[in-house]
Design a protein around this motif. Sequence first.
Motif, PDB file in Angstrom:
ATOM      1  N   GLY A 174      11.153  -3.192  21.302  1.00  0.00           N
ATOM      2  CA  GLY A 174      11.275  -2.963  22.734  1.00  0.00           C
ATOM      3  C   GLY A 174      10.845  -1.570  23.132  1.00  0.00           C
ATOM      4  N   ILE A 175       9.934  -0.981  22.343  1.00  0.00           N
ATOM      5  CA  ILE A 175       9.452   0.385  22.586  1.00  0.00           C
ATOM      6  C   ILE A 175       7.937   0.400  22.429  1.00  0.00           C
ATOM      7  CG2 ILE A 175       9.560   2.813  21.878  1.00  0.00           C
ATOM      8  CD1 ILE A 175      12.233   2.152  20.495  1.00  0.00           C
ATOM      9  N   GLU A 176       7.234   1.030  23.377  1.00  0.00           N
ATOM     10  CA  GLU A 176       5.789   1.187  23.232  1.00  0.00           C
ATOM     11  C   GLU A 176       5.498   2.429  22.397  1.00  0.00           C
ATOM     12  OE1 GLU A 176       1.681   1.598  25.861  1.00  0.00           O
ATOM     13  OE2 GLU A 176       3.602   1.200  26.852  1.00  0.00           O
ATOM     14  N   ALA A 177       4.633   2.270  21.402  1.00  0.00           N
ATOM     15  CA  ALA A 177       4.325   3.379  20.505  1.00  0.00           C
ATOM     16  C   ALA A 177       3.401   4.399  21.151  1.00  0.00           C
ATOM     17  CB  ALA A 177       3.673   2.842  19.234  1.00  0.00           C
ATOM     18  N   LYS A 178       3.605   5.665  20.802  1.00  0.00           N
ATOM     19  CA  LYS A 178       2.619   6.707  21.109  1.00  0.00           C
ATOM     20  C   LYS A 178       1.555   6.622  20.020  1.00  0.00           C
ATOM     21  CE  LYS A 178       6.312   9.748  22.780  1.00  0.00           C
ATOM     22  NZ  LYS A 178       7.056  11.018  22.500  1.00  0.00           N
ATOM     23  N   LYS A 179       0.292   6.555  20.428  1.00  0.00           N
ATOM     24  CA  LYS A 179      -0.774   6.246  19.468  1.00  0.00           C
ATOM     25  C   LYS A 179      -1.832   7.342  19.412  1.00  0.00           C
ATOM     26  CE  LYS A 179      -0.243   1.304  20.571  1.00  0.00           C
ATOM     27  NZ  LYS A 179       0.612   1.468  21.773  1.00  0.00           N
ATOM     28  N   ASN A 180      -2.253   7.650  18.207  1.00  0.00           N
ATOM     29  CA  ASN A 180      -3.371   8.554  17.960  1.00  0.00           C
ATOM     30  C   ASN A 180      -4.479   7.763  17.279  1.00  0.00           C
ATOM     31  OD1 ASN A 180      -4.977  10.927  17.471  1.00  0.00           O
ATOM     32  ND2 ASN A 180      -4.204  10.914  15.364  1.00  0.00           N
ATOM     33  N   PHE A 181      -5.538   7.463  18.021  1.00  0.00           N
ATOM     34  CA  PHE A 181      -6.650   6.701  17.463  1.00  0.00           C
ATOM     35  C   PHE A 181      -7.577   7.649  16.705  1.00  0.00           C
ATOM     36  CE2 PHE A 181      -5.036   4.122  20.893  1.00  0.00           C
ATOM     37  CZ  PHE A 181      -5.070   2.844  20.369  1.00  0.00           C
ATOM     38  N   ARG A 182      -7.913   7.271  15.455  1.00  0.00           N
ATOM     39  CA  ARG A 182      -8.736   8.152  14.633  1.00  0.00           C
ATOM     40  C   ARG A 182      -9.739   7.340  13.817  1.00  0.00           C
ATOM     41  NH1 ARG A 182      -4.501  10.331   9.935  1.00  0.00           N
ATOM     42  NH2 ARG A 182      -4.133   8.310   8.942  1.00  0.00           N
ATOM     43  N   GLU A 183     -10.623   8.047  13.124  1.00  0.00           N
ATOM     44  CA  GLU A 183     -11.675   7.399  12.343  1.00  0.00           C
ATOM     45  C   GLU A 183     -11.095   6.743  11.078  1.00  0.00           C
ATOM     46  OE1 GLU A 183     -14.882   7.215  13.476  1.00  0.00           O
ATOM     47  OE2 GLU A 183     -13.927   8.080  15.237  1.00  0.00           O
ATOM     48  N   MET A 184     -11.933   5.931  10.431  1.00  0.00           N
ATOM     49  CA  MET A 184     -11.559   5.332   9.155  1.00  0.00           C
ATOM     50  C   MET A 184     -11.250   6.437   8.150  1.00  0.00           C
ATOM     51  SD  MET A 184     -11.416   2.216   7.647  1.00  0.00           S
ATOM     52  CE  MET A 184     -12.711   1.024   7.987  1.00  0.00           C
ATOM     53  N   GLN A 185     -10.208   6.229   7.339  1.00  0.00           N
ATOM     54  CA  GLN A 185      -9.786   7.233   6.369  1.00  0.00           C
ATOM     55  C   GLN A 185     -10.375   6.944   4.987  1.00  0.00           C
ATOM     56  OE1 GLN A 185      -7.585  10.000   7.463  1.00  0.00           O
ATOM     57  NE2 GLN A 185      -8.700   9.096   9.177  1.00  0.00           N
ATOM     58  N   PRO A 186     -10.566   7.981   4.166  1.00  0.00           N
ATOM     59  CA  PRO A 186     -11.135   7.779   2.816  1.00  0.00           C
ATOM     60  C   PRO A 186     -10.321   6.769   2.013  1.00  0.00           C
ATOM     61  CG  PRO A 186     -11.030  10.116   3.356  1.00  0.00           C
ATOM     62  CD  PRO A 186     -10.308   9.403   4.456  1.00  0.00           C
ATOM     63  N   GLY A 187     -11.020   5.848   1.358  1.00  0.00           N
ATOM     64  CA  GLY A 187     -10.371   4.841   0.529  1.00  0.00           C
ATOM     65  C   GLY A 187      -9.978   3.584   1.266  1.00  0.00           C
ATOM     66  N   ASP A 188      -9.993   3.621   2.620  1.00  0.00           N
ATOM     67  CA  ASP A 188      -9.628   2.448   3.413  1.00  0.00           C
ATOM     68  C   ASP A 188     -10.757   1.417   3.421  1.00  0.00           C
ATOM     69  OD1 ASP A 188      -7.075   2.337   4.327  1.00  0.00           O
ATOM     70  OD2 ASP A 188      -7.454   3.340   6.227  1.00  0.00           O
ATOM     71  N   VAL A 189     -10.396   0.164   3.662  1.00  0.00           N
ATOM     72  CA  VAL A 189     -11.388  -0.893   3.863  1.00  0.00           C
ATOM     73  C   VAL A 189     -11.168  -1.494   5.244  1.00  0.00           C
ATOM     74  CG1 VAL A 189     -11.651  -1.412   1.413  1.00  0.00           C
ATOM     75  CG2 VAL A 189      -9.929  -2.633   2.741  1.00  0.00           C
ATOM     76  N   TYR A 190     -12.231  -2.067   5.794  1.00  0.00           N
ATOM     77  CA  TYR A 190     -12.188  -2.581   7.159  1.00  0.00           C
ATOM     78  C   TYR A 190     -11.292  -3.815   7.278  1.00  0.00           C
ATOM     79  CZ  TYR A 190     -13.865  -5.155  11.277  1.00  0.00           C
ATOM     80  OH  TYR A 190     -13.939  -5.871  12.438  1.00  0.00           O
ATOM     81  N   GLN A 191     -11.396  -4.711   6.302  1.00  0.00           N
ATOM     82  CA  GLN A 191     -10.704  -5.990   6.416  1.00  0.00           C
ATOM     83  C   GLN A 191     -10.282  -6.510   5.055  1.00  0.00           C
ATOM     84  OE1 GLN A 191     -11.423 -10.166   8.794  1.00  0.00           O
ATOM     85  NE2 GLN A 191     -13.218  -9.211   7.919  1.00  0.00           N
ATOM     86  N   THR A 192      -9.105  -7.124   4.988  1.00  0.00           N
ATOM     87  CA  THR A 192      -8.727  -7.907   3.813  1.00  0.00           C
ATOM     88  C   THR A 192      -8.395  -9.324   4.280  1.00  0.00           C
ATOM     89  OG1 THR A 192      -6.346  -7.370   3.911  1.00  0.00           O
ATOM     90  CG2 THR A 192      -7.782  -5.860   2.673  1.00  0.00           C
ATOM     91  N   TYR A 193      -8.776 -10.293   3.466  1.00  0.00           N
ATOM     92  CA  TYR A 193      -8.646 -11.694   3.862  1.00  0.00           C
ATOM     93  C   TYR A 193      -8.706 -12.527   2.581  1.00  0.00           C
ATOM     94  CZ  TYR A 193      -9.972 -16.037   6.448  1.00  0.00           C
ATOM     95  OH  TYR A 193     -10.045 -17.306   6.971  1.00  0.00           O
ATOM     96  N   ALA A 194      -7.599 -13.145   2.223  1.00  0.00           N
ATOM     97  CA  ALA A 194      -7.487 -13.852   0.943  1.00  0.00           C
ATOM     98  C   ALA A 194      -7.897 -15.318   1.048  1.00  0.00           C
ATOM     99  CB  ALA A 194      -6.055 -13.773   0.431  1.00  0.00           C
ATOM    100  N   ASP A 195      -8.764 -15.732   0.141  1.00  0.00           N
ATOM    101  CA  ASP A 195      -8.986 -17.145  -0.117  1.00  0.00           C
ATOM    102  C   ASP A 195      -8.033 -17.513  -1.257  1.00  0.00           C
ATOM    103  OD1 ASP A 195      -9.788 -19.636  -1.021  1.00  0.00           O
ATOM    104  OD2 ASP A 195     -11.931 -19.192  -0.984  1.00  0.00           O
TER     105      ASP A 195
END
Length: 334
Positions: A280-301
């Motif tokens: 019941g609370i809206e987050a304060k958000k800081n939008f930033r670039e992709m971080q080292p080691g991160d991947v765009y998407q994960t999706y399991a078959d």
Amino acid sequence: MKYLVTGAAGFIGSAVVEKLNASGAFVVGIDNLNDYYDVSLKHARLRRIENSNFKFVDLDISDRKAVSELFEREMFDCVIHLAAQAGVRYSLENPHAYADSNLVGHLNILEGCRNIKVKHLIYASSSSVYGLNAKVPFSTGDSVDHPVSLYAATKKSNELMAHSYSHLYDIPTSGLRFFTVYGAWGRPDMAPFIFTKKILEGDTIDINNNGDMWRDFTHIDDIVQGIVRVVDVIPTRNPSWTVENGNPASSSAPYAVYNIGHGSPISLMDFVRAIEDELGIEAKKNFREMQPGDVYQTYADTTDLFKATGYQPKVSIEEGVAEFVQWYRTYYNK
């Protein structure tokens, strides 16, 4: 049947111990209780699963002598190896911790299994192994030769090491590539925990890649269901398998690798909104670039796991987030 569960004070490990004990199995759990995150949470998990069918041993899997003596003393039937140095970003700060736990420690567990001829070794791999793979959903037949973090590289190495022991010593091994596990008693370094804590405290949350990210969030209950189901599906040798024509997640050795996820990725912003709605609370958000080691998407078959075990995830993101937030607020009195 007598089980060893490594990482027994961890998020997944403690939940697996609880499930095995509920079925009447005797479990020896080991953990080094390191301070990668709040040790009091690990102790709380252990208190929660304490019972007469569970014996805890404070032990570091990188200690070769201690691991060897434990295997010789206890003579396990089945090993569920979940202990590891976790976290993608921490591998940028402390790479040697990953070599000690995820490589040396994994080797020590393999050696223990070899010496007592264990009936089945199930071990934790990770969806991180898919690295630069852009094809979705991620299939166990895909190439995993291009990891983007040291953590992912160690998990790929675990699969290779397991295969060599399956081939050389006829040890049945099953690797499980976990996809973004969350739920009650979760890890403080993961997004659900970080977001919930910061939103409740009025702090700003960081939104990577400006919110354009997708994760196959998988509830702990579904993960545990999958692990326990795999126990009884012991890989066997397949003499007709060849490198040229076979799936890389199987082998002529008694070896298997499975994806274990929900199979329906959720956008990062939708996940944040689910937490906001529950709090019941809206987050304060800081939008930033992709971080080292991160991947765009994960999706399991998860087709292979379903065929082998009947695994079907059941917990929706709404149910899972509600359960996690309720646990967090109760545990931390928020």
